[in-house]
Design a protein around this motif. Structure first.
Motif, PDB file in Angstrom:
ATOM      1  N   ARG A  96      -2.422  -1.455   1.508  1.00 32.51           N
ATOM      2  CA  ARG A  96      -3.028  -1.141   3.134  1.00 32.51           C
ATOM      3  C   ARG A  96      -1.446  -0.814   3.686  1.00 32.51           C
ATOM      4  N   LYS A  97      -0.317  -0.565   2.897  1.00 28.48           N
ATOM      5  CA  LYS A  97       0.675  -0.277   3.516  1.00 28.48           C
ATOM      6  C   LYS A  97       1.532   0.408   2.366  1.00 28.48           C
ATOM      7  N   PRO A  98       2.891   1.063   1.820  1.00 30.60           N
ATOM      8  CA  PRO A  98       3.211   2.134   0.914  1.00 30.60           C
ATOM      9  C   PRO A  98       4.454   0.617   0.467  1.00 30.60           C
ATOM     10  N   SER A  99       3.446   1.001  -0.924  1.00 26.85           N
ATOM     11  CA  SER A  99       4.114   0.209  -2.269  1.00 26.85           C
ATOM     12  C   SER A  99       5.076   0.532  -3.637  1.00 26.85           C
ATOM     13  N   GLY A 100       5.465  -0.323  -4.090  1.00 27.31           N
ATOM     14  CA  GLY A 100       6.132   0.466  -5.340  1.00 27.31           C
ATOM     15  C   GLY A 100       5.768   0.779  -7.027  1.00 27.31           C
ATOM     16  N   ASP A 101       6.230   1.983  -7.699  1.00 25.02           N
ATOM     17  CA  ASP A 101       4.881   1.930  -8.722  1.00 25.02           C
ATOM     18  C   ASP A 101       4.942   0.970  -9.458  1.00 25.02           C
ATOM     19  N   TYR A 102       5.455  -0.016  -8.703  1.00 22.78           N
ATOM     20  CA  TYR A 102       4.773  -0.952 -10.025  1.00 22.78           C
ATOM     21  C   TYR A 102       4.838  -2.670  -9.291  1.00 22.78           C
ATOM     22  N   GLN A 103       3.666  -2.929 -10.073  1.00 20.05           N
ATOM     23  CA  GLN A 103       3.044  -3.996  -8.897  1.00 20.05           C
ATOM     24  C   GLN A 103       3.650  -4.819 -10.060  1.00 20.05           C
ATOM     25  N   GLY A 131      10.571 -10.502  -0.562  1.00 18.61           N
ATOM     26  CA  GLY A 131       9.327 -11.911  -0.614  1.00 18.61           C
ATOM     27  C   GLY A 131       8.498 -11.026  -0.610  1.00 18.61           C
ATOM     28  N   ASN A 132       7.053 -11.914  -0.406  1.00 14.65           N
ATOM     29  CA  ASN A 132       5.712 -11.478  -1.185  1.00 14.65           C
ATOM     30  C   ASN A 132       5.297 -10.649  -0.205  1.00 14.65           C
ATOM     31  N   GLY A 133       5.078  -9.542  -1.366  1.00 18.91           N
ATOM     32  CA  GLY A 133       4.250  -8.505  -0.674  1.00 18.91           C
ATOM     33  C   GLY A 133       5.003  -7.638  -0.581  1.00 18.91           C
ATOM     34  N   GLU A 134       6.053  -7.485  -0.725  1.00 22.31           N
ATOM     35  CA  GLU A 134       7.476  -6.276  -0.325  1.00 22.31           C
ATOM     36  C   GLU A 134       8.081  -5.570  -1.135  1.00 22.31           C
ATOM     37  N   THR A 135       8.621  -4.936  -1.282  1.00 23.92           N
ATOM     38  CA  THR A 135       9.525  -3.740  -2.161  1.00 23.92           C
ATOM     39  C   THR A 135      10.530  -3.774  -2.052  1.00 23.92           C
ATOM     40  N   THR A 136      11.120  -3.342  -3.690  1.00 22.87           N
ATOM     41  CA  THR A 136      12.270  -3.354  -3.369  1.00 22.87           C
ATOM     42  C   THR A 136      12.971  -1.599  -2.884  1.00 22.87           C
ATOM     43  N   ASP A 137      14.437  -1.157  -2.119  1.00 22.85           N
ATOM     44  CA  ASP A 137      14.803  -0.350  -1.610  1.00 22.85           C
ATOM     45  C   ASP A 137      14.129   0.657  -2.664  1.00 22.85           C
ATOM     46  N   ASP A 138      14.830   1.015  -3.592  1.00 26.10           N
ATOM     47  CA  ASP A 138      14.321   1.749  -4.268  1.00 26.10           C
ATOM     48  C   ASP A 138      12.998   2.766  -4.600  1.00 26.10           C
ATOM     49  N   GLY A 139      11.897   1.782  -3.945  1.00 30.47           N
ATOM     50  CA  GLY A 139      10.158   2.195  -4.151  1.00 30.47           C
ATOM     51  C   GLY A 139       9.863   1.791  -5.259  1.00 30.47           C
ATOM     52  N   LYS A 140      10.432   1.126  -6.270  1.00 31.80           N
ATOM     53  CA  LYS A 140      10.149   1.313  -7.710  1.00 31.80           C
ATOM     54  C   LYS A 140       9.447  -0.674  -7.748  1.00 31.80           C
TER      55      LYS A 140
END
Length: 288
Positions: A96-103, A131-140
């Motif tokens: 439901r929100k932007p997430s990384g290239d790799y889950q 944290g849980n459900g969060e994405t790294t700053d580089d979007g990866k």
């Protein structure tokens, strides 16, 4: 003359203004998605049955299910946006929100947890700074805990875009996410080669995986997972005789034969419950 600000404004309370309609896809994107949608809908006798793969389709466009994507699904399938939203918010496979290239999903269910899953998840939180459900700053990388990956005989298990990485350790998962972020090749323990989350979403929408060797790549459950299936097929190995515990001097060593079970826990024991001649007498069930 001075004016005082509203208490609601000071507290940042929303007045509940209606949300503007979702923006439409650009014409070229909508045209491409409509062609794909027609192919998906043709698979079903009732168009509304195509909603799940349609949500995967719009997720493959932006990496998560946006309001624009849900409005598109509603329009094409003749549903209300409320009906589409109800489905999109029910299943965790739709972001439901932007997430990384790799889950990156770490199993933290009981078996994986006690085998090291909890330690792996804590290590990744600290290593990635999320944290849980969060994405790294580089979007990866997006990190999340998963209740069960249905691969208990490979515990602890980590999944990346639904591909298996078995028998992991805190050290191995740190190398894994570092390689993903650096763009280095990563090979799952079993199953198809790695691809991005958007590419995975398109495959889940029902479109063929056209990468070389992807369709031929295999991956199966391990021997422990297949034991029940072999029993159901009558393929179980013949029963093995379990030797009782050896009594005698401590230095007396019993060498079990290949047919014997190595654990003494299953060995038959003389107890009052199993031996009527025992001095204590047989143990009766309560109420007898």
């Amino acid at each position: 003359m001075t004016t005082s600000s509203s208490p609601r404004a000071e507290q940042g309370v929303s007045l509940g203004m209606p949300e503007l309609p979702a923006p439409a896809y650009p014409d070229d994107v909508r045209g491409r998605l409509e062609r794909d949608a027609r192919e998906i809908i043709a698979r079903y006798p009732d168009s509304r049955s195509a909603l799940l793969p349609m949500l995967h389709l719009v997720q493959s466009e932006e990496g998560h299910v946006t309001r624009t994507g849900m409005a598109f699904c509603a329009d094409v399938l003749g549903l209300t946006t409320a009906e589409v939203t109800a489905v999109a918010t029910f299943y965790t496979m739709y972001r439901r929100k932007p997430s990384g290239d790799y889950q990156v999903g770490v199993c933290t269910n009981t078996l994986c947890a006690v085998m090291g899953g909890d330690a792996i998840f804590e290590t990744l939180q600290e290593h990635l700074g999320v944290g849980n459900g969060e994405t790294t700053d580089d979007g990866k990388v997006t990190l999340e805990h998963i209740e069960c990956n249905a691969a208990c005989d490979f515990a602890p298990v980590v999944m990346v875009n639904w591909e298996f990485f078995d028998n992991q350790t805190p050290a191995s998962v740190k190398r894994l996410v570092d390689d993903l972020r650096a763009g280095r090749p990563v090979t799952p323990t079993r199953g198809a080669p790695m691809c991005t989350f958007k590419e995975t979403a398109r495959i889940l929408a029902g479109f063929p995986d056209e990468r070389e060797g992807a369709a031929e790549a295999g991956g199966s459950a391990g021997p422990a997972s297949l034991a029940g299936l072999r029993l159901a097929r009558g393929e179980a190995a013949p029963a093995r005789v379990v030797h009782p515990r050896v009594s005698g001097p401590r230095d007396a060593v019993h060498e079990p034969s290949p047919a014997e079970h190595l654990s003494s826990h299953d060995a038959p024991q003389d107890t009052s419950a199993s031996d009527p001649s025992h001095s204590a007498g047989p143990v009766a069930e309560e109420g007898e």
